[in-house]
Scaffold this motif. Structure first.
Motif: not given
Ligand SMILES: N[C@@H](CCC(=O)N[C@@H](CS)C(=O)NCC(=O)O)C(=O)O
Length: 214
Positions: A38, A52, A64-65, A108, A110
């Motif tokens: 990512q 994602v 943004q989901s 999350n 990160r």
């Molecule tokens: N607010 C964003 C949050 C997206 C999000 O946090 N995605 C996580 C996976 S659940 C991600 O890609 N994390 C990558 C990382 O933490 O480096 C949404 O709802 O799309």
């Protein structure tokens, strides 16, 4: 449509559930978070946040989901995931936000990688961190669900809504972080019911092509 996601990502999982509930076909492209794909420039060209999911729908690139779910609801109104009345829609969006804004972001990848790699926090404390925020969030959500006079088989009424799309991935994540779910009977009951439905079962991380085989 093409969904850029990862099998275990809760936000990809909630998007898959919504798309399945609406009977939409889509291709999956794996962005392997365990390998930090990512953060690579190829993916950041799609989403500079390096998160994602991203949904490609013809020439539209959606991110943004919460916004993706709202877009799906507007463009594909069949099998609605929001109630007809404004008060009901507010309630479903609020339950969803309790998870999407106030539980998920604290746990999350990160955030946890920052705790582990930059603050040298041990795994035991990382687990304690996740448990703390998921338990606190679930306790409030459980109260809301227990008081919700419109609660049916799902978080709201006897039809699945956005709130269920948010809840089931968060319960999966809680189980992975060994959160004790016994204080949350409403949450467990809704989770058990949703998992009997194909739209939810097909969206489960273990059913995804990028899930490690057992
Ligand atoms: N607010 C964003 C949050 C997206 C999000 O946090 N995605 C996580 C996976 S659940 C991600 O890609 N994390 C990558 C990382 O933490 O480096 C949404 O709802 O799309």
């Amino acid at each position: 449509m093409t969904l850029y996601g990862y099998f275990r990502s809760s936000t990809s999982y909630r998007t898959r559930i919504a798309m399945n509930l609406k009977g939409l076909d889509y291709d999956n492209v794996t962005v392997n978070l365990a390998q930090d794909e990512q953060l690579e420039s190829e993916f950041k060209a799609l989403n500079p946040q390096g998160l994602v999911p991203v949904l490609q729908a013809d020439d539209l690139l959606l991110y943004q989901s919460p916004a993706i779910l709202e877009w799906l609801e507007e463009v594909y109104p069949e099998s609605p995931l929001l109630p007809k009345d404004a008060a009901g829609r507010m309630q479903v969006r609020a339950l969803s936000a309790m998870i999407g804004c106030d539980i998920h972001p604290l746990n999350n990848r990160r955030i946890l990688q920052y705790l582990r790699n930059e603050l040298s926090v041990g795994e035991e404390y990382v687990m304690a961190w996740c448990n703390r925020w998921m338990s606190e969030g679930f306790a409030a959500l459980e109260k809301r669900l227990a008081q919700e006079e419109n609660r049916g088989k799902f978080c709201y009424s006897d039809r699945p809504t956005f709130a269920d799309c948010y809840l089931i991935p968060q319960v999966s994540s809680a189980r992975r972080f060994k959160v004790d779910l016994t204080p949350y009977p409403n949450i467990v009951e809704i989770d058990t019911h949703c998992r009997t439905l194909k739209a939810f079962a097909d969206a489960d991380p273990i059913m995804q092509p990028d899930a490690p085989s057992a």
